[in-house]
Design an enzyme around this catalytic site. Sequence first.
Site, PDB file in Angstrom:
ATOM      1  N   THR A  18       7.234 -10.628  -6.599  1.00  0.00           N
ATOM      2  CA  THR A  18       6.170 -10.641  -5.592  1.00  0.00           C
ATOM      3  C   THR A  18       5.077 -11.627  -5.979  1.00  0.00           C
ATOM      4  OG1 THR A  18       6.584  -8.281  -5.223  1.00  0.00           O
ATOM      5  CG2 THR A  18       4.558  -9.152  -4.322  1.00  0.00           C
ATOM      6  N   ARG A  22       7.174 -11.908 -14.138  1.00  0.00           N
ATOM      7  CA  ARG A  22       6.583 -10.896 -15.022  1.00  0.00           C
ATOM      8  C   ARG A  22       7.684 -10.256 -15.851  1.00  0.00           C
ATOM      9  NH1 ARG A  22       2.192  -8.062 -10.952  1.00  0.00           N
ATOM     10  NH2 ARG A  22       1.146 -10.032 -10.520  1.00  0.00           N
ATOM     11  N   SER A 113      -1.138  -9.154 -14.275  1.00  0.00           N
ATOM     12  CA  SER A 113      -2.023  -8.411 -13.386  1.00  0.00           C
ATOM     13  C   SER A 113      -2.481  -7.083 -13.993  1.00  0.00           C
ATOM     14  CB  SER A 113      -1.326  -8.209 -12.039  1.00  0.00           C
ATOM     15  OG  SER A 113      -2.220  -7.645 -11.131  1.00  0.00           O
ATOM     16  N   LYS A 126       2.395 -17.557 -13.282  1.00  0.00           N
ATOM     17  CA  LYS A 126       2.470 -17.776 -11.835  1.00  0.00           C
ATOM     18  C   LYS A 126       1.960 -19.177 -11.533  1.00  0.00           C
ATOM     19  CE  LYS A 126      -0.635 -15.801  -9.256  1.00  0.00           C
ATOM     20  NZ  LYS A 126      -1.428 -15.070  -8.278  1.00  0.00           N
ATOM     21  N   THR A 346       4.497  -7.838   1.941  1.00  0.00           N
ATOM     22  CA  THR A 346       3.725  -7.654   0.706  1.00  0.00           C
ATOM     23  C   THR A 346       3.772  -8.944  -0.114  1.00  0.00           C
ATOM     24  OG1 THR A 346       4.169  -5.300   0.643  1.00  0.00           O
ATOM     25  CG2 THR A 346       3.672  -6.350  -1.456  1.00  0.00           C
ATOM     26  N   GLU A 365      -4.806  -5.579   1.313  1.00  0.00           N
ATOM     27  CA  GLU A 365      -3.568  -4.833   1.089  1.00  0.00           C
ATOM     28  C   GLU A 365      -3.861  -3.449   0.527  1.00  0.00           C
ATOM     29  OE1 GLU A 365      -0.149  -7.495  -0.435  1.00  0.00           O
ATOM     30  OE2 GLU A 365      -1.878  -7.882  -1.688  1.00  0.00           O
ATOM     31  N   GLU A 366      -2.885  -2.564   0.712  1.00  0.00           N
ATOM     32  CA  GLU A 366      -3.002  -1.212   0.166  1.00  0.00           C
ATOM     33  C   GLU A 366      -3.040  -1.218  -1.360  1.00  0.00           C
ATOM     34  OE1 GLU A 366      -0.308  -0.078  -1.777  1.00  0.00           O
ATOM     35  OE2 GLU A 366       0.733  -1.943  -1.340  1.00  0.00           O
ATOM     36  N   SER A 367      -2.534  -2.296  -1.974  1.00  0.00           N
ATOM     37  CA  SER A 367      -2.457  -2.348  -3.435  1.00  0.00           C
ATOM     38  C   SER A 367      -3.773  -2.793  -4.057  1.00  0.00           C
ATOM     39  CB  SER A 367      -1.315  -3.262  -3.867  1.00  0.00           C
ATOM     40  OG  SER A 367      -1.505  -4.568  -3.363  1.00  0.00           O
ATOM     41  N   LYS A 378      -6.593 -12.818  -3.685  1.00  0.00           N
ATOM     42  CA  LYS A 378      -7.493 -11.698  -3.514  1.00  0.00           C
ATOM     43  C   LYS A 378      -8.537 -11.759  -4.616  1.00  0.00           C
ATOM     44  CE  LYS A 378      -4.102  -8.499  -5.512  1.00  0.00           C
ATOM     45  NZ  LYS A 378      -2.771  -9.074  -5.601  1.00  0.00           N
ATOM     46  N   ARG A 498       8.631   2.410  -3.835  1.00  0.00           N
ATOM     47  CA  ARG A 498       7.326   2.753  -3.276  1.00  0.00           C
ATOM     48  C   ARG A 498       7.544   3.427  -1.920  1.00  0.00           C
ATOM     49  NH1 ARG A 498       4.058   0.310  -6.856  1.00  0.00           N
ATOM     50  NH2 ARG A 498       4.113  -1.933  -7.250  1.00  0.00           N
TER      51      ARG A 498
END
Length: 545
Positions: A18, A22, A113, A126, A346, A365-367, A378, A498
């Site tokens: 995403t 990672r 992150s 990234k 997402t 976003e919800e995250s 973000k 999720r």
Amino acid sequence: MRVLRIETSPFPDQEPGTSGLRKAVPVFQQPHYLENFVQSIFDAVPELRGGTLILGGDGRFHNAEAVRVIVAMALANGVARIVVGQSGLLSTPAVSAIIRKRGAQGGIVLSASHNPGGPDGDFGIKFNADNGGPAAPAVTTAIFARTREITAYQIADGLELALGTIGMTTLGSGQVVEVIDPVTDYVALMQTLFDFDRLSALLRSGFRMRFDAMNAVTGPYGRRIFEERLGAPAGSVMNAVPLPDFGGLHPDPNPVYAAELIAAMAGAEKLDFGAASDGDGDRNLIVGPGGQVVAPSDSVAILAANAHLAPGYAAGLKGVARSMPTSRALDRVAKGLNLPLYETPTGWKFFGSLLDAGMISLCGEESAGTGSSHIREKDGVWAVLLWLSIVAARKQSVTEIVADHWRRYGRDYYQRHDYEEIDSKVANDLVAALRGRLATLPGQSFAGMTVTAADEFSYTDPVDGSVTERQGLRILFDNDARIVFRLSGTGTKGATLRIYLERFEPDPARHGLDPAVVLEPLAKAAAAITELAERTGRTEPTVVA
Ligand code: G16
């Protein structure tokens, strides 16, 4: 400086998820592992040769070493100017801001992150493109393709660079390595968006905030902005020193891992405003007096409804966007303000083309991520400044602002249930089986609710027409409830399933209920529809966010 050509062979597992690549730290510590991926970036993005590259990370374990390797490889690959945060530190939003300010050809962010750090934790890398945002799927696909066929990489040898000291080094080749203060450019950008005098008046008036940097990268940003510039008392920023292992904390600003902050908000100190950010500074959590946590899906909706109260957004918004699993609270604001609303997969990268095209000014976003057109990531500290601006303008607490918002727009009760470290095959089979049953679900009842529609989300980018498929399974019910299922693209162990649960409640008399109680039938329905316990052996989520 001597350029070495080192023979290597491909690793099979370097597909970006995403948000970049990672992996656990020991994976990155394998000989050539980092180098292969970095060379693949230089090969897939030829504009970097002769161009400017911004480089920094969240300071986690392996950051310093990786920064030295990447500087040496950038020089060997002909990058003309490398701009590095002092001691290798830059928050993700700062990288984005500096790429844009300098007109750079791209940037490399070193971070996993919100994942834990340290020798047994995670590391990540990234690539961000020249718009400042995470590379689009076409670029990450090209990077991945390159990792599959790489045979050698180039690296400079014999360099002695003081990356801990601000300053500029010009090499014999004419190439420049510039070490910058990680915070200065970012603060300057924030001052163009927010009224620092008004915020300063608030924070010097006895209003007491607490910002939890979780021993991660936003410590220096928080101290400079909230304490030094805006005058919040010393100590308003907690866990303010970035540590390689985040001091053992899990730098994920959610109610579970930010428990210390929430306890402080609920405690005897009578604090007025609480906030936290994550490892690399792009996520945020907002907490009201008494410890009320603002759900991220509500936060983006409330910011959209009130953004005009900050100078940078006084002219109003062009449009707004949310990721598909984020609750529909933002849609209600968009409708109320007559703004276009876009629903993306997402991954912050999907907002980039909408922001570049000037179609949206704010997204989230919800995250726990919210951001705007000021950069292409973000931005945690930005979200805190916007919330503080709203509190200052409305002269209301976070709790009152949230309650008002629900009264006006209704409440979207929301929870995300994560089932972590499921065997990958079991998780993929569960999703495949559900996909196969989608067409049969409408009309069926689960936990007293009847399915009205079920589909798989596929996204066509309205700017470039690119199509991204299989972005989550959605089930809608007759009581204005929705369940979404998808597999995380950021986990590093097994698979994370999720399950996103939400239900709309228009009646203000029912806005004070416990989300766990309201959403219990949805959790039951989700378990029944997916045969969750039978397939995974799990009856409880690992994390409820
Ligand atoms: C990244 C992405 C976000 C995404 C989040 C979780 O954030 O930029 O867009 O919502 O991962 O993704 P997933 O559900 O696939 O795990 P971050 O803060 O981890 O870089």
